[in-house]
Design an enzyme around this catalytic site. Structure first.
Site, PDB file in Angstrom:
ATOM      1  N   CYS A  53      27.483  36.565   2.536  1.00  0.00           N
ATOM      2  CA  CYS A  53      28.047  37.895   2.777  1.00  0.00           C
ATOM      3  C   CYS A  53      29.230  37.849   3.735  1.00  0.00           C
ATOM      4  CB  CYS A  53      26.943  38.798   3.343  1.00  0.00           C
ATOM      5  SG  CYS A  53      27.530  40.398   3.921  1.00  0.00           S
ATOM      6  N   TYR A  92      35.743  44.584  -3.461  1.00  0.00           N
ATOM      7  CA  TYR A  92      34.510  45.149  -4.014  1.00  0.00           C
ATOM      8  C   TYR A  92      34.802  46.343  -4.918  1.00  0.00           C
ATOM      9  CZ  TYR A  92      31.471  42.274  -1.107  1.00  0.00           C
ATOM     10  OH  TYR A  92      30.799  41.223  -0.542  1.00  0.00           O
TER      11      TYR A  92
END
Length: 333
Positions: free
Chosen positions: A46, A177
Site C-alpha cells: 500500500c 486510483y
C-alpha cells in the site's frame, strides 16, 4: 474487493479516514507519545502505508514504534496477519485488522485501511489518518528520533510542502486510483489527464532541483515517491496510466531512482507484495488474478546522476543505519 464508484459519474469514491485521533507529545487527544505503546500496522503493498514505513526508518523510530506487516492479499474480513506464525499478529494477538477497528468502535462498519496505529495495551485502533500519521512522527516524536534524524517537515517550508502535497495528492497519489477504478470513460480520462499534466509539471520543477521543496528530503518527497515506485509495476498497465512508463520520463525516473537508492526508501519497497496485491485483489479489473512477470525492475539499481544538482538528502543529519534484521527484505532482482 468491491470498488466503490459514483453510479452517475463513474468516479471512484474513496472512503474518509474515520479514526483521526492524534498521538502527541502532550497527549492532548488522550494518546501521548510513549515508546513501545503503539504498533504501526502496514501493508508493504500500500502506498499510503509505505509513507509510514519510510518516515519511521528515516527518523530511526524502529525501536520505539513496532510494526506489523499484513499479508498483501486481503480477504472479505480485511487485512490479515497470515505472514505471522499461527496467522495472528504476535504483539496484538489478532488475526485481522478489523478486530482493532471494532475494539475502538464496536458499531463501525466502514472500510478497513492501512496504515493504522493501534494501542497495544487496549488493542484499540487509534488512527488511520495516513496524512497526519507521518507528520506527527516528524513533529511529535522528536524526543525518540535517532541522532542525526532529518527534519522532514521544516517549519519554514511547511506552507510550500503543504501546497505541493495537496497538488500531488489530488493529481498523482489519488489520480492513479481514480483512473484505475473509474466506472465510466469520462471519469477515467479526467483522472488520466490530470495525472500526466501534473507529472509534466513535476518533471519541469525537478529538472533544476534535486528535491521537491528546499535542498533536502522532506515529507513531500516521501509522498510522491510511494506512487512513483509503483508506477511501472502496477499503475501503467493495471490502472491504464499508460501514456508513458516512469522509465520513459527521464527526470522523474532519475528522481525516483535517487530516492530509491537513499537508505530508508528502497529498503522498504517490496515489489512482490505490490504486484500480488494489485493484480490478485482487484478482481473487477483483473478477474483472472494473473500476476505479470514484468516489467524488468533491475533498472531501479542503475546510476541516477542527480547528485550534480546539489542538495543534501539529510541536511545536517545523517542517513539511517541498516533496517532491523527482522525487517530486511530479500533481494528483488
Amino acid at each position: 474487493m468491491t470498488i466503490p464508484t459514483d453510479p452517475e459519474t463513474g468516479e471512484f469514491v474513496r472512503s474518509p479516514n474515520h479514526f483521526a485521533a492524534r498521538i502527541t507529545a502532550d497527549g492532548r487527544d488522550g494518546w501521548p507519545v510513549e515508546p513501545g505503546r503503539y504498533r504501526l500496522v502496514v501493508s508493504r503493498a500500500c502506498p499510503w502505508a509505505s509513507r509510514g514505513l519510510i518516515v519511521r526508518r528515516l527518523l530511526g523510530l524502529e525501536q520505539v514504534l513496532s510494526v506489523a506487516v499484513a499479508d498483501p492479499i486481503q480477504d472479505e474480513r480485511s487485512w490479515r496477519f497470515t505472514l505471522d506464525p499461527g496467522d495472528r499478529d504476535p504483539v496484538l494477538g489478532i488475526g485481522f485488522l478489523y478486530e482493532a477497528y471494532q475494539a475502538a468502535d464496536p458499531g463501525y462498519d466502514g472500510g478497513i485501511s492501512v496504515p493504522a496505529v493501534v494501542d497495544i495495551p487496549s488493542g484499540k485502533l487509534v488512527t488511520n489518518d495516513y496524512p497526519q500519521i507521518t507528520v506527527d512522527l516528524s513533529t511529535e516524536w522528536t524526543e525518540y528520533q535517532r541522532e542525526g534524524a532529518p527534519d522532514l517537515y521544516p517549519e519554514k517550508l511547511r506552507d510550500e510542502i503543504d501546497e505541493i502535497n495537496r497538488a500531488v495528492y489530488k493529481d498523482v497519489n489519488a489520480a492513479v486510483y481514480e483512473a484505475g477504478f473509474a466506472g465510466k470513460q469520462s471519469a477515467y480520462e479526467d483522472a488520466y489527464t490530470r495525472l500526466f499534466d501534473r507529472l509534466d509539471f513535476l518533471s519541469e520543477r525537478l529538472a533544476t532541483q534535486r528535491f521537491l521543496v528546499g535542498d533536502t528530503i522532506t515529507e513531500a518527497d516521501v509522498r510522491l515517491f510511494t506512487t512513483l515506485v509503483r508506477f511501472d509495476a502496477v499503475y501503467h498497465g493495471h490502472f491504464k496510466c499508460n501514456r508513458q512508463k516512469l522509465s520513459e520520463m527521464p527526470v522523474l525516473w532519475a528522481y525516483a531512482r535517487d530516492l530509491f537508492s537513499t537508505p530508508g526508501f528502497g529498503d522498504t519497497v517490496d515489489f512482490d507484495h505490490i504486484k500480488r496485491h494489485y493484480y490478485q485483489v482487484h478482481e473487477q479489473i483483473n478477474p483472472t488474478r494473473i500476476v505479470p512477470k514484468g516489467p524488468d525492475l533491475s533498472g531501479w539499481a542503475t546510476p541516477h546522476g542527480r547528485e550534480e544538482l546539489g542538495g543534501r538528502p539529510f541536511g545536517d543529519g545523517t542517513p539511517p543505519g541498516p533496517p532491523p534484521e527482522a525487517e530486511r527484505l530479500p533481494a528483488q532482482w
